[in-house]
Design an enzyme around this catalytic site. Structure first.
Site, mmCIF file in Angstrom:
data_model
loop_
_atom_site.group_PDB
_atom_site.id
_atom_site.type_symbol
_atom_site.label_atom_id
_atom_site.label_comp_id
_atom_site.label_asym_id
_atom_site.label_seq_id
_atom_site.Cartn_x
_atom_site.Cartn_y
_atom_site.Cartn_z
ATOM 1 C CB VAL A 32 -0.983 0.145 1.149
ATOM 2 C CG1 VAL A 32 -1.927 -1.025 1.201
ATOM 3 C CG2 VAL A 32 -0.374 0.021 2.428
ATOM 4 C CB SER A 34 -7.550 2.154 15.648
ATOM 5 O OG SER A 34 -7.348 1.910 16.932
ATOM 6 C CG ASN A 68 -7.235 -5.118 7.471
ATOM 7 O OD1 ASN A 68 -7.796 -4.972 8.410
ATOM 8 N ND2 ASN A 68 -6.411 -5.834 7.018
ATOM 9 C CE1 TYR A 109 -2.174 1.171 14.268
ATOM 10 C CE2 TYR A 109 -3.276 1.938 16.232
ATOM 11 C CZ TYR A 109 -3.333 1.172 15.136
ATOM 12 O OH TYR A 109 -4.227 0.118 14.762
ATOM 13 C CE LYS A 153 -5.035 2.151 12.035
ATOM 14 N NZ LYS A 153 -5.459 1.386 10.888
ATOM 15 C CB ILE A 209 -8.373 -7.437 17.381
ATOM 16 C CG1 ILE A 209 -9.358 -6.442 17.218
ATOM 17 C CG2 ILE A 209 -8.837 -8.599 16.506
ATOM 18 C CD1 ILE A 209 -10.653 -6.660 17.973
HETATM 19 N N1 LIG Z 1 -5.172 -5.959 16.227
HETATM 20 C C1 LIG Z 1 -5.750 -4.541 16.899
HETATM 21 O O1 LIG Z 1 -5.748 -4.762 18.186
HETATM 22 C C2 LIG Z 1 -6.316 -3.581 16.118
HETATM 23 C C3 LIG Z 1 -7.071 -2.628 16.771
HETATM 24 C C4 LIG Z 1 -7.313 -1.476 16.161
HETATM 25 C C5 LIG Z 1 -7.259 -1.349 14.619
HETATM 26 N N2 LIG Z 1 -6.700 -2.316 13.978
HETATM 27 C C6 LIG Z 1 -6.264 -2.186 12.541
HETATM 28 O O2 LIG Z 1 -6.497 -3.336 11.756
HETATM 29 C C7 LIG Z 1 -5.918 -3.645 10.645
HETATM 30 C C8 LIG Z 1 -5.441 -4.898 10.730
HETATM 31 O O3 LIG Z 1 -4.774 -4.925 11.713
HETATM 32 P P1 LIG Z 1 -4.241 -6.559 12.403
HETATM 33 O O4 LIG Z 1 -4.355 -6.557 13.859
HETATM 34 O O5 LIG Z 1 -4.715 -7.752 11.485
HETATM 35 O O6 LIG Z 1 -2.684 -6.346 12.066
HETATM 36 P P2 LIG Z 1 -1.712 -7.639 11.497
HETATM 37 O O7 LIG Z 1 -1.917 -9.022 11.949
HETATM 38 O O8 LIG Z 1 -0.302 -7.062 11.989
HETATM 39 O O9 LIG Z 1 -1.816 -7.581 9.972
HETATM 40 C C9 LIG Z 1 -1.328 -6.359 9.161
HETATM 41 C C10 LIG Z 1 -1.880 -6.661 7.959
HETATM 42 O O10 LIG Z 1 -1.318 -5.479 7.063
HETATM 43 C C11 LIG Z 1 -0.556 -5.799 6.051
HETATM 44 N N3 LIG Z 1 0.368 -4.607 5.782
HETATM 45 C C12 LIG Z 1 1.105 -3.879 6.550
HETATM 46 N N4 LIG Z 1 1.914 -2.993 5.975
HETATM 47 C C13 LIG Z 1 1.314 -3.161 4.474
HETATM 48 C C14 LIG Z 1 2.082 -2.597 3.351
HETATM 49 N N5 LIG Z 1 2.658 -1.466 3.318
HETATM 50 N N6 LIG Z 1 1.565 -2.951 2.322
HETATM 51 C C15 LIG Z 1 0.443 -4.023 2.416
HETATM 52 N N7 LIG Z 1 -0.015 -4.563 3.370
HETATM 53 C C16 LIG Z 1 0.601 -4.218 4.648
HETATM 54 C C17 LIG Z 1 0.117 -6.966 6.546
HETATM 55 O O11 LIG Z 1 0.954 -7.657 5.682
HETATM 56 P P3 LIG Z 1 1.995 -8.190 5.587
HETATM 57 O O12 LIG Z 1 1.843 -9.872 6.056
HETATM 58 O O13 LIG Z 1 2.734 -8.318 4.300
HETATM 59 O O14 LIG Z 1 3.105 -7.749 6.561
HETATM 60 C C18 LIG Z 1 -0.980 -7.632 7.307
HETATM 61 O O15 LIG Z 1 -1.659 -8.529 6.211
HETATM 62 C C19 LIG Z 1 -4.880 -2.374 10.704
HETATM 63 O O16 LIG Z 1 -5.390 -1.111 9.702
HETATM 64 C C20 LIG Z 1 -4.961 -1.934 12.297
HETATM 65 O O17 LIG Z 1 -4.388 -0.740 12.338
HETATM 66 C C21 LIG Z 1 -6.103 -3.556 14.737
#
Ligand SMILES: NC(=O)c1ccc[n+]([C@@H]2O[C@H](COP(=O)([O-])OP(=O)(O)OC[C@H]3O[C@@H](n4cnc5c(N)ncnc54)[C@H](OP(=O)(O)O)[C@@H]3O)[C@@H](O)[C@H]2O)c1
Length: 246
Positions: free
Chosen positions: A58, A138, A84, A151, A155, A184
């Site tokens: 991205v 978030s 996402n 971060y 958001k 999460i």
């Molecule tokens: N987990 C939480 O508690 C939480 C809470 C609030 C919001 N969120 C939001 O939810 C979303 C998903 O988070 P998650 O918890 O599922 O995180 P995660 O398990 O760390 O996964 C992050 C995802 O983003 C992809 N990504 C990161 N940098 C990228 C780039 N430059 N280009 C393309 N893909 C990229 C990663 O791909 P790779 O595998 O290639 O690295 C992976 O698929 C994020 O926007 C995060 O901020 C998460």
């Protein structure tokens, strides 16, 4: 309940975590799902889950339009864009180096903006008179916390972007909404999950007394992608077990 049969959905960050759960959830509800990955070795794994893999970083904004165009060439439509992909950081504000700041802003905000812009332009180009965007923001776009300065800034920016695009593109029958997850269980929160004491303290603060699972985000996304939410735009849905309602 949510019939997304044959709707074409493009989801960034489908390699793992929330993005993978969303991709699987949309497939289960009949959608044709394109999910981005950065590691080509995951292509086969995604195909097994009936997700069409798309190699895309991205941060490569200049490839946003051509990446979406390839899907138009095959499907003749993209019904929903889900931004996402995201990165977080536990760096104290006083210690951030420019490179890390740029990485978080480019991934979490600029990457979202340029995909939204490319999607809008391509819908116009293909004379498709509607569009649906769901941004995964978030709860840290709503409230602050320790060690989340950049971060949470990105958001908060995504939430404001969501509202502004919703207004600017409403005339074109585009809906733009967001989801705000709380804590999460994904790789993003792995460090916290490993620290038993911290994890228990966080859970103690969550009214539903557990961390969320990636699958907990799916229902709201299905709703926002479906016609059940057809009068909803510029809004966000909080999914945090009640954390921020206190
Ligand atoms: N987990 C939480 O508690 C939480 C809470 C609030 C919001 N969120 C939001 O939810 C979303 C998903 O988070 P998650 O918890 O599922 O995180 P995660 O398990 O760390 O996964 C992050 C995802 O983003 C992809 N990504 C990161 N940098 C990228 C780039 N430059 N280009 C393309 N893909 C990229 C990663 O791909 P790779 O595998 O290639 O690295 C992976 O698929 C994020 O926007 C995060 O901020 C998460």
């Amino acid at each position: 309940m949510f019939d997304l049969k044959n709707k074409v959905v493009f989801i960034t960050g489908a390699s793992r975590g929330i993005g993978r759960a969303l991709a699987k959830g949309f497939v289960e509800h009949g959608a044709i799902v394109y999910g981005t990955i950065r590691n080509p070795e995951l292509e086969e794994e995604l195909r097994k889950d009936h997700i069409h893999p798309v190699i895309y970083d991205v941060r490569n904004f200049q490839q946003a339009e051509s990446t979406l165009q390839k899907i138009y060439d095959k499907e003749k439509r993209i019904d929903c864009l889900i931004n996402n992909a995201g990165v977080s950081s536990n760096t104290p504000a006083s210690l951030f180096k420019e490179e890390e700041v740029r990485k978080i802003i480019e991934t979490n905000f600029e990457g979202v903006f340029f995909l939204c812009q490319s999607y809008y332009k391509l819908q116009k180009k293909h004379k498709i008179k509607q569009g649906n965007i769901i941004n995964i923001a978030s709860v840290l776009g709503l409230v602050g916390t320790m060690l989340a300065s950049i971060y949470s800034g990105t958001k908060g920016a995504v939430l404001q972007l969501t509202k502004s695009l919703a207004i600017e593109w409403a005339n074109s029958n585009f809906r733009v909404n967001a989801i705000c997850p709380g804590f999460i269980e994904t790789d993003m929160t792995e460090n916290m999950q490993k620290k038993e004491e911290l994890k228990n303290k966080i859970i103690e603060n969550i009214p539903l007394k557990r961390l969320g699972k990636p699958e907990d985000i799916v229902g709201a996304a299905l709703f926002l992608a479906s016609d059940y939410s057809s009068y909803m735009t510029g809004q966000y849905i909080i999914i945090d077990g009640g954390l921020t309602c206190q």
